[in-house]
Design an enzyme around this catalytic site. Structure first.
Site, PDB file in Angstrom:
ATOM      1  N   LYS A  27       5.234  -2.377   2.320  1.00 40.64           N
ATOM      2  CA  LYS A  27       5.605  -1.392   3.357  1.00 40.64           C
ATOM      3  C   LYS A  27       5.707  -2.090   4.703  1.00 40.64           C
ATOM      4  O   LYS A  27       5.164  -3.196   4.894  1.00 40.64           O
ATOM      5  CB  LYS A  27       4.567  -0.271   3.447  1.00 40.64           C
ATOM      6  CG  LYS A  27       3.106  -0.722   3.688  1.00 40.64           C
ATOM      7  CD  LYS A  27       2.703  -0.996   5.119  1.00 40.64           C
ATOM      8  CE  LYS A  27       1.248  -1.386   5.272  1.00 40.64           C
ATOM      9  NZ  LYS A  27       0.893  -1.894   6.604  1.00 40.64           N
ATOM     10  N   ASP A 165      -4.436   2.152   3.033  1.00 43.70           N
ATOM     11  CA  ASP A 165      -2.975   2.193   2.918  1.00 43.70           C
ATOM     12  C   ASP A 165      -2.498   2.734   1.572  1.00 43.70           C
ATOM     13  O   ASP A 165      -1.300   2.942   1.383  1.00 43.70           O
ATOM     14  CB  ASP A 165      -2.396   0.767   3.033  1.00 43.70           C
ATOM     15  CG  ASP A 165      -2.275   0.318   4.471  1.00 43.70           C
ATOM     16  OD1 ASP A 165      -2.199   1.179   5.359  1.00 43.70           O
ATOM     17  OD2 ASP A 165      -2.245  -0.912   4.689  1.00 43.70           O
TER      18      ASP A 165
HETATM   19  O1  C5P Z   1      -9.360   0.629   4.087  1.00 40.27           O
HETATM   20  P1  C5P Z   1      -9.260  -0.851   4.109  1.00 40.27           P
HETATM   21  O2  C5P Z   1     -10.183  -1.502   3.115  1.00 40.27           O
HETATM   22  O3  C5P Z   1      -7.864  -1.344   4.007  1.00 40.27           O
HETATM   23  O4  C5P Z   1      -9.762  -1.296   5.535  1.00 40.27           O
HETATM   24  C1  C5P Z   1     -10.195  -2.602   5.819  1.00 40.27           C
HETATM   25  C2  C5P Z   1     -10.910  -2.616   7.151  1.00 40.27           C
HETATM   26  O5  C5P Z   1      -9.969  -2.351   8.210  1.00 40.27           O
HETATM   27  C3  C5P Z   1     -11.967  -1.535   7.316  1.00 40.27           C
HETATM   28  O6  C5P Z   1     -13.206  -1.964   6.817  1.00 40.27           O
HETATM   29  C4  C5P Z   1     -12.008  -1.361   8.825  1.00 40.27           C
HETATM   30  O7  C5P Z   1     -12.745  -2.380   9.429  1.00 40.27           O
HETATM   31  C5  C5P Z   1     -10.548  -1.560   9.211  1.00 40.27           C
HETATM   32  N1  C5P Z   1      -9.812  -0.282   9.324  1.00 40.27           N
HETATM   33  C6  C5P Z   1     -10.058   0.546  10.409  1.00 40.27           C
HETATM   34  N2  C5P Z   1      -9.389   1.733  10.529  1.00 40.27           N
HETATM   35  C7  C5P Z   1      -8.469   2.108   9.613  1.00 40.27           C
HETATM   36  C8  C5P Z   1      -8.195   1.266   8.507  1.00 40.27           C
HETATM   37  C9  C5P Z   1      -8.882   0.081   8.396  1.00 40.27           C
HETATM   38  O8  C5P Z   1     -10.883   0.217  11.275  1.00 40.27           O
HETATM   39  N3  C5P Z   1      -7.834   3.267   9.767  1.00 40.27           N
END
Ligand code: C5P
Length: 322
Positions: A27, A165
């Site tokens: 994406k 995502d």
């Molecule tokens: O959800 P995901 O594992 O992809 O997120 C990785 C890290 O990115 C989270 O632990 C957080 O630190 C950060 N993040 C965030 N806000 C979001 C998505 C991700 O702070 N909306």
């Protein structure tokens, strides 16, 4: 769960219908607005996510039968070029394995197996949702092969526990994602001709959001103008396309470019090469250039300069429209 072989009462090899070979599209984020930090460590955001014509390939061989198997066995192998697979974890942190575990749990414990062969083409830690796209493809394939029949909402709920995502990538069409990424609304946007500049280094999502905090947390303007300019039909005239340069904004771009000046250099070189707009995707470092329909590719000198700065050849892809 991984590696714990299930017991098979009948030795007959599973039929080919127990295999799916699916693309796992990446994406781009055409805007990304960070509204602020939340108590759970995530950030509240508002972002336009569009699938693009660059995809990993996931082969899933899976079967479940509670009367035949006592446990669940899940394996993952990588295929394809070593360079593309560099940095892909093969342990339980891999989002494909996490997706299988989360889906089994949501279904009350699947007994059977899932064998994945993942061919990476989407760069890792690039802001292109490569791992999340793999997880989304795994969820859809297993939902079918394990005969779970979960609906889209339930799959998205499982996906959001795997990665922020994943719900957007499960949609398979452009969406605006809100919350930490789990609240999805279909977005009416045109498909775009893009040039992607990926880099020889990656950026961790957690780092990018951390840098946004560190730098004082700037939130960009309401994206209504960007959404209106991207509507199907609104882009037919070149004037509107030019307006995207000022309307598209990613609040993570400045913090990331502050630590990785190559991101800003690439953006400037792309603009100089004549793209209508250039914006970093997601938590970066990939920079997305929007080409006007009559720009088939950049000139050869621009391609060479961009490859020298980024360390990777540019990629021409289209984003999916609604
Ligand atoms: O959800 P995901 O594992 O992809 O997120 C990785 C890290 O990115 C989270 O632990 C957080 O630190 C950060 N993040 C965030 N806000 C979001 C998505 C991700 O702070 N909306």
């Amino acid at each position: 769960m991984t590696g714990s072989a299930g017991e098979q009462a009948t030795p007959a090899p599973p039929a080919p219908s127990h295999t799916l070979d699916v693309p796992a599209p990446a994406k781009v984020n055409l805007f990304l607005r960070v509204l602020g930090p939340r108590d759970d460590g995530y950030h509240e955001l508002e972002t336009l996510v569009a699938p693009v014509g660059l995809a990993d390939r996931l082969r899933v061989h899976a079967f479940s039968d509670a009367e035949v198997f006592r446990s669940l066995s899940v394996t993952l192998e990588l295929a394809g070029s070593r360079r593309d697979a560099a940095g892909v974890p093969l342990d339980e942190s891999n989002l494909v394995l996490r997706a299988a575990a989360a889906l089994s749990e949501a279904a009350g414990g699947v007994r059977g197996f899932a064998e994945f062969v993942l061919e990476k083409r989407v760069p890792v830690s690039a802001g292109l949702g490569g791992g999340s796209g793999d997880a989304a493809a795994a969820l859809r394939a297993l939902n079918t092969l394990w005969n779970l029949d979960l609906g889209d909402e339930e799959l998205a709920r499982v996906g959001s526990a795997v990665g922020s995502d994943v719900p957007a990538l499960l949609a398979g069409h452009p969406v605006v994602a809100r919350g930490r990424g789990e609240r999805i609304d279909a977005a009416a946007v045109a498909g775009l001709a893009l040039v992607l500049v990926t880099f020889s280094f990656g950026v961790s999502t957690a780092d990018a959001f951390g840098w946004w905090d560190e730098d004082g947390g700037q939130t960009g303007p309401d994206p209504a103008g960007a959404l209106a300019a991207l509507r199907p039909g609104a882009l037919r005239d070149g004037g509107d396309l030019a307006s995207l340069a000022t309307l598209l904004r990613n609040d993570l771009e400045k913090p990331v470019a502050g630590r990785h000046p190559a991101v800003r250099e690439v953006k400037e070189r792309l603009r100089h090469a004549g793209v209508a707009a250039a914006i970093m995707s997601g938590s970066g470092p990939t920079v997305v250039g929007i080409r006007s329909p009559d720009m088939r590719r950049l000139d050869a000198q621009a391609e060479r300069d961009l490859e020298r700065i980024a360390g990777r050849p540019v990629l021409y892809v289209d984003s999916e429209g609604s």
